[in-house]
Design a protein around this motif. Structure first.
Motif, mmCIF file in Angstrom:
data_model
loop_
_atom_site.group_PDB
_atom_site.id
_atom_site.type_symbol
_atom_site.label_atom_id
_atom_site.label_comp_id
_atom_site.label_asym_id
_atom_site.label_seq_id
_atom_site.Cartn_x
_atom_site.Cartn_y
_atom_site.Cartn_z
ATOM 1 N N LEU A 101 0.804 -1.215 0.000
ATOM 2 C CA LEU A 101 0.000 0.000 0.000
ATOM 3 C C LEU A 101 0.842 1.273 0.000
ATOM 4 C CD1 LEU A 101 -2.849 -1.126 2.413
ATOM 5 C CD2 LEU A 101 -2.875 -1.049 -0.068
ATOM 6 N N TYR A 102 2.149 1.138 0.144
ATOM 7 C CA TYR A 102 3.083 2.219 -0.178
ATOM 8 C C TYR A 102 2.814 3.577 0.440
ATOM 9 C CZ TYR A 102 4.579 -0.903 -3.979
ATOM 10 O OH TYR A 102 5.028 -1.961 -4.691
ATOM 11 N N SER A 103 2.384 3.677 1.672
ATOM 12 C CA SER A 103 2.126 5.015 2.178
ATOM 13 C C SER A 103 2.204 5.107 3.687
ATOM 14 C CB SER A 103 0.740 5.498 1.750
ATOM 15 O OG SER A 103 -0.264 4.755 2.414
ATOM 16 N N VAL A 104 2.683 6.254 4.155
ATOM 17 C CA VAL A 104 2.576 6.560 5.578
ATOM 18 C C VAL A 104 1.337 7.398 5.853
ATOM 19 C CG1 VAL A 104 5.070 6.415 5.940
ATOM 20 C CG2 VAL A 104 4.015 8.646 5.501
ATOM 21 N N ILE A 105 0.698 7.903 4.787
ATOM 22 C CA ILE A 105 -0.630 8.504 4.896
ATOM 23 C C ILE A 105 -1.557 7.649 4.048
ATOM 24 C CG2 ILE A 105 -2.066 10.536 4.555
ATOM 25 C CD1 ILE A 105 0.498 12.212 4.563
ATOM 26 N N HIS A 106 -2.541 7.031 4.705
ATOM 27 C CA HIS A 106 -3.452 6.148 3.989
ATOM 28 C C HIS A 106 -4.871 6.653 4.184
ATOM 29 C CE1 HIS A 106 -4.373 2.264 2.043
ATOM 30 N NE2 HIS A 106 -5.528 2.414 2.669
ATOM 31 N N CYS A 107 -5.559 6.889 3.072
ATOM 32 C CA CYS A 107 -6.940 7.374 3.103
ATOM 33 C C CYS A 107 -7.847 6.287 2.546
ATOM 34 C CB CYS A 107 -7.085 8.641 2.267
ATOM 35 S SG CYS A 107 -6.031 10.009 2.812
ATOM 36 N N LEU A 108 -8.796 5.817 3.354
ATOM 37 C CA LEU A 108 -9.738 4.781 2.946
ATOM 38 C C LEU A 108 -11.149 5.369 2.922
ATOM 39 C CD1 LEU A 108 -10.482 1.785 2.358
ATOM 40 C CD2 LEU A 108 -10.644 1.467 4.846
ATOM 41 N N ASN A 109 -11.752 5.391 1.747
ATOM 42 C CA ASN A 109 -13.147 5.828 1.598
ATOM 43 C C ASN A 109 -13.404 7.161 2.313
ATOM 44 O OD1 ASN A 109 -13.624 3.358 0.279
ATOM 45 N ND2 ASN A 109 -14.191 2.344 2.193
ATOM 46 N N ALA A 120 7.297 14.457 2.932
ATOM 47 C CA ALA A 120 8.585 14.098 2.337
ATOM 48 C C ALA A 120 9.360 13.103 3.199
ATOM 49 C CB ALA A 120 9.438 15.357 2.136
ATOM 50 N N GLU A 121 10.245 12.374 2.504
ATOM 51 C CA GLU A 121 11.218 11.492 3.163
ATOM 52 C C GLU A 121 10.552 10.408 4.014
ATOM 53 O OE1 GLU A 121 14.447 11.685 2.528
ATOM 54 O OE2 GLU A 121 14.321 13.503 1.319
ATOM 55 N N ASN A 122 9.413 9.907 3.525
ATOM 56 C CA ASN A 122 8.716 8.844 4.239
ATOM 57 C C ASN A 122 8.967 7.495 3.561
ATOM 58 O OD1 ASN A 122 7.076 10.392 6.313
ATOM 59 N ND2 ASN A 122 6.442 11.448 4.449
ATOM 60 N N ASP A 123 8.898 6.424 4.326
ATOM 61 C CA ASP A 123 9.235 5.085 3.849
ATOM 62 C C ASP A 123 8.093 4.124 4.200
ATOM 63 O OD1 ASP A 123 10.506 2.777 3.024
ATOM 64 O OD2 ASP A 123 12.029 2.798 4.593
ATOM 65 N N PRO A 124 7.487 3.446 3.225
ATOM 66 C CA PRO A 124 7.942 3.321 1.838
ATOM 67 C C PRO A 124 7.327 4.336 0.866
ATOM 68 C CG PRO A 124 6.227 1.740 2.254
ATOM 69 C CD PRO A 124 6.462 2.449 3.561
ATOM 70 N N TRP A 146 7.518 14.558 -1.773
ATOM 71 C CA TRP A 146 8.885 14.384 -2.265
ATOM 72 C C TRP A 146 9.617 13.250 -1.561
ATOM 73 C CZ3 TRP A 146 10.521 16.239 -6.611
ATOM 74 C CH2 TRP A 146 11.885 16.202 -6.924
ATOM 75 N N ASN A 147 10.306 12.465 -2.391
ATOM 76 C CA ASN A 147 11.265 11.463 -1.941
ATOM 77 C C ASN A 147 10.644 10.405 -1.031
ATOM 78 O OD1 ASN A 147 13.847 10.519 -2.369
ATOM 79 N ND2 ASN A 147 14.668 11.454 -0.506
ATOM 80 N N GLY A 148 9.383 10.024 -1.349
ATOM 81 C CA GLY A 148 8.888 8.779 -0.786
ATOM 82 C C GLY A 148 9.714 7.641 -1.362
ATOM 83 N N PHE A 149 10.032 6.649 -0.569
ATOM 84 C CA PHE A 149 10.996 5.639 -1.016
ATOM 85 C C PHE A 149 10.522 4.941 -2.287
ATOM 86 C CE2 PHE A 149 13.208 1.531 -0.825
ATOM 87 C CZ PHE A 149 14.504 1.972 -0.684
ATOM 88 N N PHE A 150 9.234 4.547 -2.344
ATOM 89 C CA PHE A 150 8.686 3.913 -3.540
ATOM 90 C C PHE A 150 7.724 4.828 -4.299
ATOM 91 C CE2 PHE A 150 9.641 -0.210 -1.365
ATOM 92 C CZ PHE A 150 10.485 -0.715 -2.340
ATOM 93 N N SER A 151 6.999 5.678 -3.594
ATOM 94 C CA SER A 151 5.958 6.465 -4.260
ATOM 95 C C SER A 151 5.686 7.745 -3.478
ATOM 96 C CB SER A 151 4.676 5.634 -4.363
ATOM 97 O OG SER A 151 3.603 6.408 -4.849
ATOM 98 N N ASP A 152 5.426 8.822 -4.207
ATOM 99 C CA ASP A 152 4.984 10.063 -3.573
ATOM 100 C C ASP A 152 3.466 10.141 -3.486
ATOM 101 O OD1 ASP A 152 7.568 11.160 -3.160
ATOM 102 O OD2 ASP A 152 7.647 11.764 -5.266
ATOM 103 N N LEU A 153 2.789 9.629 -4.507
ATOM 104 C CA LEU A 153 1.324 9.689 -4.555
ATOM 105 C C LEU A 153 0.821 8.466 -5.303
ATOM 106 C CD1 LEU A 153 -1.282 11.295 -4.005
ATOM 107 C CD2 LEU A 153 -0.908 12.491 -6.179
ATOM 108 N N GLY A 154 -0.070 7.694 -4.655
ATOM 109 C CA GLY A 154 -0.564 6.477 -5.274
ATOM 110 C C GLY A 154 -2.011 6.206 -4.935
ATOM 111 N N GLY A 155 -2.578 5.210 -5.633
ATOM 112 C CA GLY A 155 -3.956 4.808 -5.414
ATOM 113 C C GLY A 155 -4.842 5.200 -6.575
#
Length: 202
Positions: A101-109, A120-124, A146-155
């Motif tokens: 799920l590639y995020s330190v901020i996760h928004c569900l519904n 910035a600078e969050n992993d993964p 910026w500089n998310g290890f795998f992704s800056d913005l996804g979903g």
């Protein structure tokens, strides 16, 4: 950044002892501002949201800092069914372990809004939106991602405009992928000016 520090390392052993903040069933009239949330760890039973957990919450989080927090999903923030607004905040150096799920901020519904933040600078990764039911889009406007290890913005179901974003979903009106030139990506997320670190005089 925030004048008031919420440190979840209650026994000062260097490891967080619980989540920093839970917000549930709050309307859009509610807000929290000017806090630094540090070393939050999500409860083991759910491992959702180490820094801030929001459920059925329309509140605003403004001018806050979230750092060094961890969870399986949403190490910094986890939003579920929460059309909240996060604005003017700095969210950095957090972690999550659910790499699918590639995020330190996760928004569900949630149909939340993120505007004017530095993430910035969050992993993964920095920010991810997930919908399992029909939900308004996640609004992402005028942020530095910026500089998310795998992704800056996804979903999916994201309206992204006028952001600095380099990895993942980069398309959107006014988006750029130019290095924002932080004064110090480890300690200082102010932007540099022609004379060095920005200040009101230069």
């Amino acid at each position: 950044m925030g004048a008031t520090i919420v440190n979840a390392d209650t026994d000062s052993n260097g490891t967080g002892d619980g989540r920093c903040l839970s917000m549930t069933n709050l309307t859009a009239a509610s807000s929290i501002s000017g806090f630094t949330f540090v070393k939050g760890v999500a409860p083991a039973a759910t491992s959702l949201g180490g820094g801030i957990y929001m459920s059925a919450c329309g509140a605003t989080v403004a001018g806050c800092e979230v750092t060094d927090c961890a969870a399986d999903i949403g190490g910094a923030l986890y939003l579920t069914g929460s059309p909240a607004t996060v604005t003017g905040s700095v969210i950095h150096h957090n972690t999550c372990t659910a790499f699918d799920l590639y995020s330190v901020i996760h928004c569900l519904n949630s149909g939340a809004t993120f505007e004017g933040n530095t993430i910035a600078e969050n992993d993964p990764g920095n920010l991810f939106n997930q919908n399992t039911v029909a939900t308004p889009p996640l609004i992402v406007h005028n942020n530095i991602l910026w500089n998310g290890f795998f992704s800056d913005l996804g979903g999916t179901n994201i309206t992204s405009t006028y952001n600095t974003v380099a990895i993942g979903i980069t398309a959107g009106t006014g988006n750029i992928d130019t290095d924002p030139l932080f004064a110090d990506a480890v300690n200082d997320f102010h932007l540099q000016s022609a004379g060095g670190r920005w200040n009101g005089v230069i």
